[in-house]
Design an enzyme around this catalytic site. Structure first.
Site, PDB file in Angstrom:
ATOM      1  N   ASP A 536       0.746  -1.263   0.000  1.00  7.59           N
ATOM      2  CA  ASP A 536       0.000   0.000   0.000  1.00  7.59           C
ATOM      3  C   ASP A 536       0.783   1.326   0.000  1.00  7.59           C
ATOM      4  O   ASP A 536       0.859   2.007  -0.992  1.00  7.59           O
ATOM      5  CB  ASP A 536      -0.985  -0.004   1.169  1.00  7.59           C
ATOM      6  CG  ASP A 536      -1.981  -1.152   1.046  1.00  7.59           C
ATOM      7  OD1 ASP A 536      -1.714  -2.083   0.262  1.00  7.59           O
ATOM      8  OD2 ASP A 536      -3.024  -1.120   1.712  1.00  7.59           O
ATOM      9  N   GLU A 737      -1.987  -8.314  12.615  1.00  5.79           N
ATOM     10  CA  GLU A 737      -1.715  -8.060  11.196  1.00  5.79           C
ATOM     11  C   GLU A 737      -0.230  -7.761  10.961  1.00  5.79           C
ATOM     12  O   GLU A 737       0.341  -8.138   9.946  1.00  5.79           O
ATOM     13  CB  GLU A 737      -2.581  -6.878  10.723  1.00  5.79           C
ATOM     14  CG  GLU A 737      -2.495  -6.600   9.233  1.00  5.79           C
ATOM     15  CD  GLU A 737      -3.432  -5.485   8.807  1.00  5.79           C
ATOM     16  OE1 GLU A 737      -4.050  -4.843   9.693  1.00  5.79           O
ATOM     17  OE2 GLU A 737      -3.549  -5.256   7.588  1.00  5.79           O
TER      18      GLU A 737
HETATM   19  C1  6A9 Z   1     -10.393  -1.388   2.784  1.00  4.69           C
HETATM   20  C2  6A9 Z   1     -11.575  -0.662   4.827  1.00  4.69           C
HETATM   21  C3  6A9 Z   1     -12.988  -1.998   7.917  1.00  4.69           C
HETATM   22  C4  6A9 Z   1      -3.836  -4.485   3.392  1.00  4.69           C
HETATM   23  O1  6A9 Z   1      -4.871  -8.418   4.118  1.00  4.69           O
HETATM   24  C5  6A9 Z   1      -5.589  -7.792   3.121  1.00  4.69           C
HETATM   25  C6  6A9 Z   1      -4.860  -6.567   2.619  1.00  4.69           C
HETATM   26  C7  6A9 Z   1      -3.527  -6.959   1.984  1.00  4.69           C
HETATM   27  O2  6A9 Z   1      -3.763  -7.658   0.798  1.00  4.69           O
HETATM   28  C8  6A9 Z   1      -2.686  -5.759   1.652  1.00  4.69           C
HETATM   29  O3  6A9 Z   1      -1.436  -6.169   1.176  1.00  4.69           O
HETATM   30  N1  6A9 Z   1      -4.654  -5.630   3.734  1.00  4.69           N
HETATM   31  C9  6A9 Z   1      -2.480  -4.899   2.875  1.00  4.69           C
HETATM   32  O4  6A9 Z   1      -1.708  -3.795   2.571  1.00  4.69           O
HETATM   33  C10 6A9 Z   1      -5.940  -5.198   4.333  1.00  4.69           C
HETATM   34  C11 6A9 Z   1      -6.687  -4.329   3.347  1.00  4.69           C
HETATM   35  C12 6A9 Z   1      -8.082  -4.087   3.675  1.00  4.69           C
HETATM   36  C13 6A9 Z   1      -8.676  -3.120   2.686  1.00  4.69           C
HETATM   37  C14 6A9 Z   1     -10.057  -2.808   3.059  1.00  4.69           C
HETATM   38  C15 6A9 Z   1     -11.682  -1.041   3.393  1.00  4.69           C
HETATM   39  C16 6A9 Z   1     -12.453  -1.518   5.664  1.00  4.69           C
HETATM   40  O5  6A9 Z   1     -12.498  -1.053   6.979  1.00  4.69           O
END
Ligand code: 6A9
Length: 783
Positions: A536, A737
């Site tokens: 990100d 996380e």
């Molecule tokens: C956006 C907000 C409750 C971010 O683990 C899933 C992803 C990864 O693929 C990514 O590499 N996470 C990492 O940088 C979480 C992303 C969640 C996005 C959701 C909406 C919801 O609020």
């Protein structure tokens, strides 16, 4: 009615009929049919069948009606006073047990789920134990069940009746029929020791619409409010059994209790409370040995506490499996601005997006593990590649069915959405701004990288101690599987190369020798984010430039090409094998020509009309190493290892930092991928460094000095990462996380047993630290 109208009605009818017949033929159940595949709920069961029976459990304070309504627990939430919840043992094939520590309501709950081998019956035993010292704990339990209408609104039936035997016996019995499941029944059975405060109430809600069916809590709450105060102090809602498509079965207890919900298709017997209990007991006693066999633990992690740790990790990873079905929102407008060729392309793209028509796809189906039950209970493309690394060891059949499910989503162009938000239930957890998927956006192709390890397991080339594969144990069936997957994965790979290509026309200055195939670029970035890369807010060129080339994008292409090369070789596709081998070589050349600045690997861009490298040391710089594109003889390996092992840069007491502590962006802004320790990439680092140490040298049998360093780094990093995740789990009861590089504390989302679970793969790695020489690996295949 017009003739055309009549015709289309007839067609609709015929196709319903065809659907119906197809569905009836598909009533065959197997071990995988039923499970707690609604991981967004504290406890929710459904079959891997679209438009079907959805079930779950809610609970609340039983003190009063108003307290009950204000304390109702349903979906996993961050802030409802749980002091940890999760599966202590769980196996997707068999079942397991989840403990929920509800500090606010002063009760510990246990949901023990068990299913029969043929998949035709299952039971969940719910036990409540008031916290030590708590008196007069009253708890209201609400089992809910609802049938979805299918897409043609064909009738499906479900009826419940109240058996109302207070203090034991069957409390409620429901019957139904759905084409895909046949005739089924479920019952709620109490326990003679229970102190039930009110008669069990079966409350039927007639005709709950399609978009309400998954909202057990809100339907229940509004129903309860509608029947109003006429019930006085009674906690139970309205007792009105009968036919409907959504039912609530509510019982209120004082003190400890046990309640069993059992389901069966009518041709088999119920798993009654006794059967459920003894089944769960034997599951529980067999589980530790199984976890130890699949994930052996080597020094210094032999103690029992690490056994519980590894059991919790694998159980919660598996317990996060979800079955999703529904449409998704896609922008497939292919607006010219999405080519991202102009300066300020992200502004033009944003304008085009604001004006684009969003399409609702047909309903799609996905079986996927999830990063986190309370936060991200849905499928994420590159996360799943990490989730499946431990699953591949545990249960090959399961890993294959998840892979197949994901690969089924690859469209005719080769695109696959990065985030799978299928249906209104999944959508309800995502702010509108993040719901739409774009057909020009990519995400790291981790799923393709699983094909070689899958192949090795299928052919017996690598060790497999998980569930014996039931239908893929012959070479012929392995070939059939890969033959089936190959065209789709090849299409996805080709799509990635085509749509994320770097620009090598004369428009931009490039280093001598750099050409097509030597550079790629993530589409969809903005000055602050490159969400598509998965990293990100990792710093990139700022401002973005259409001439940019991204190091990780190239490394992913190289690694994916190498994976496809191996599959092509296995399938005897010689032409393809040569083609992919060429792509691997091109990627390796690009790494050196485009991305290496003499000291480190960097992104590249165009600045003031000149080719320029953009160097922010961190995970990005490690991609050539992490993805297997550097061997032990690589001339740059020493410098990459310098970066890995430098305390002032990436090496922290808790694992590798995502961004160098010396980078100007370290800890800045959102501080997401700007310093924190992420387990997924740390696990890749340990595994790859270790392999480099084990690589047979070309000139001598002895490991070289750089190989000894790689081994030593791997050994030390392994311990740090395991200790970090373990310490935080022991202290907080959660997996996280990411972890802070300064303190090792978990941060961002908790109950994150997605890729953090990969830490389990480190437990069994053995090193001989005294000599720094090649270690042995408890999990390595026999040579
Ligand atoms: C956006 C907000 C409750 C971010 O683990 C899933 C992803 C990864 O693929 C990514 O590499 N996470 C990492 O940088 C979480 C992303 C969640 C996005 C959701 C909406 C919801 O609020």
């Amino acid at each position: 009615m017009t003739a055309a109208g009549l015709l289309s009605l007839t067609i609709l009818y015929l196709c319903c009929l065809a659907r119906r017949v197809e569905a009836l033929n598909a009533t065959a159940t197997s071990w995988s049919t039923w499970g707690p595949y609604r991981p967004n709920l504290y406890f929710g069961v459904r079959p891997q069948v679209p438009d079907t029976l959805l079930m779950g459990l809610m609970w609340a304070s039983g003190d009063s009606r108003s307290k009950m309504l204000s304390s109702l627990r349903d979906t996993c939430e961050q802030d409802d006073g749980m002091q940890g919840y999760g599966w202590t043992y769980y196996d997707t094939r068999l079942g397991g047990s989840q403990t929920i520590h509800d500090t606010q309501l002063q009760i510990d709950l246990d949901t023990g789920f068990i299913k029969s081998e043929d998949g035709k019956s299952w039971a969940v035993r719910i036990t409540g134990t008031p916290k030590a010292g708590a008196t007069n704990v009253k708890t209201s339990l609400i089992v809910h069940a609802a049938v979805e209408m299918d897409e043609f609104s064909l009738p499906k039936s479900l009826g419940c009746e109240n058996q109302s035997l207070r203090g034991g016996g069957v409390e409620a019995l429901c019957r139904g029929e759905i084409a895909e499941l046949g005739h089924f029944e479920f019952q709620v059975v109490g326990d003679a020791r229970n102190k039930a405060l009110h008669d069990t109430a079966v409350n039927s809600v007639l005709k709950v619409s399609e978009d309400e069916i998954w909202k057990a809590k809100s339907v229940f709450t509004s129903q309860a409010k509608a029947v109003g105060g006429s019930q006085g102090q009674s906690v139970a809602v309205e007792d009105k059994p009968g036919a409907g498509n959504m039912h609530f079965i509510q019982t209120t207890f004082e003190g400890p209790f046990t309640l069993t919900l059992s389901y069966r298709t009518v041709e088999v017997a119920f798993l009654d409370p006794t059967a459920a209990e003894s089944g769960l007991d034997s599951l529980q006693s067999a589980f530790p040995a199984r976890a130890d066999k699949v994930f052996p633990r080597a020094a210094p992690f032999e103690q029992d506490k690490y056994a519980r740790f590894s059991q919790a990790i694998i159980s919660n990873l598996l317990g996060g499996l979800g079955f999703f079905h529904g449409n998704t929102l896609v922008d497939d407008s292919q607006a010219p601005a999405y080519e991202e060729t102009e300066l300020n392309f992200w502004e033009d793209a944003a304008t085009a997006m604001a004006n684009a028509t969003i399409t609702q796809t047909v309903p799609l189906t996905l079986l996927s593990h999830t990063p986190s039950r309370p936060f991200f209970p849905r499928g994420f493309l590159w996360d799943e590649g990490f989730h499946l690394l431990p699953v591949l060891e545990w249960d090959l059949d399961l890993a294959i069915s998840v892979l197949q499910s994901w690969f089924n989503l690859i469209d005719t162009d080769g695109w696959i959405g990065r985030e799978q938000i299928l249906g209104p239930e999944a959508r309800s957890r995502v702010p509108p701004a993040f719901q739409v998927q774009y057909t020009h956006y990519a995400n790291p192709p981790t799923l393709l990288l699983l094909l070689p390890p899958l192949l090795a397991k299928l052919t017996g080339a690598s060790r497999y101690t998980g569930h014996p594969s039931t239908h893929l144990s012959t070479p012929a069936s392995a070939t059939a599987l890969l033959r089936d997957l190959y065209p789709r994965v090849a299409r996805h790979y080709a799509w990635f190369r085509r749509t994320q290509a770097g620009n090598f026309t004369s428009a931009y200055p490039r280093p001598a020798g750099a050409a097509d195939g030597h550079g790629f670029r993530w589409r969809g970035r903005t000055p602050q984010h490159t969400l598509t890369s998965g990293l990100d807010d990792y710093p990139r060129a700022n401002p973005p430039h259409p001439g940019e080339l991204h190091l990780d994008a190239l490394a992913w292409v190289g690694a994916a090409a190498d994976a496809l090369r191996q599959v092509a070789a296995f399938l005897g596709e010689e032409g393809d094998e040569v083609l992919y081998a060429g792509h691997v070589e091109a990627a390796k050349k690009g790494l050196e020509v485009v991305h290496w600045d003499g000291e480190r690997y960097c992104d590249a861009t165009v600045e003031g009309g000149q080719f320029a490298r953009v160097c922010h040391e961190g995970y990005l710089s490690l991609f050539p190493l992490l993805l297997g594109l550097m061997d032990a003889e690589h001339p740059n390996l020493g410098k990459v290892l310098d970066l890995v092992g430098d305390e002032a840069r990436l090496w922290s007491p808790f694992g590798l930092r995502s961004l160098s502590a010396q980078d100007e962006n370290y800890g800045e802004g959102e501080d997401y991928w700007r310093g924190a320790v992420w387990v997924n990439l740390n696990v890749l680092a340990v595994r790859r460094l270790r392999e480099l140490g084990l690589e047979p040298g070309k000139s001598s049998r002895e490991p070289t000095a750089v190989q000894k360093r790689a081994t030593a780094l791997a050994a030390e990093l392994r311990e740090r990462v395991v200790n970090t995740v373990f310490a935080s789990w022991e202290k907080t009861g959660f997996f996280w996380e990411q972890y802070k590089d300064k303190t090792g504390e978990g941060s961002h989302s908790r109950a994150f047993t997605g890729w953090t679970a990969c830490v389990v793969l480190l437990l069994g790695l053995q090193f001989d630290k005294t000599t720094g020489e090649r270690g042995d690996d408890a999990t390595r295949s026999p040579q």
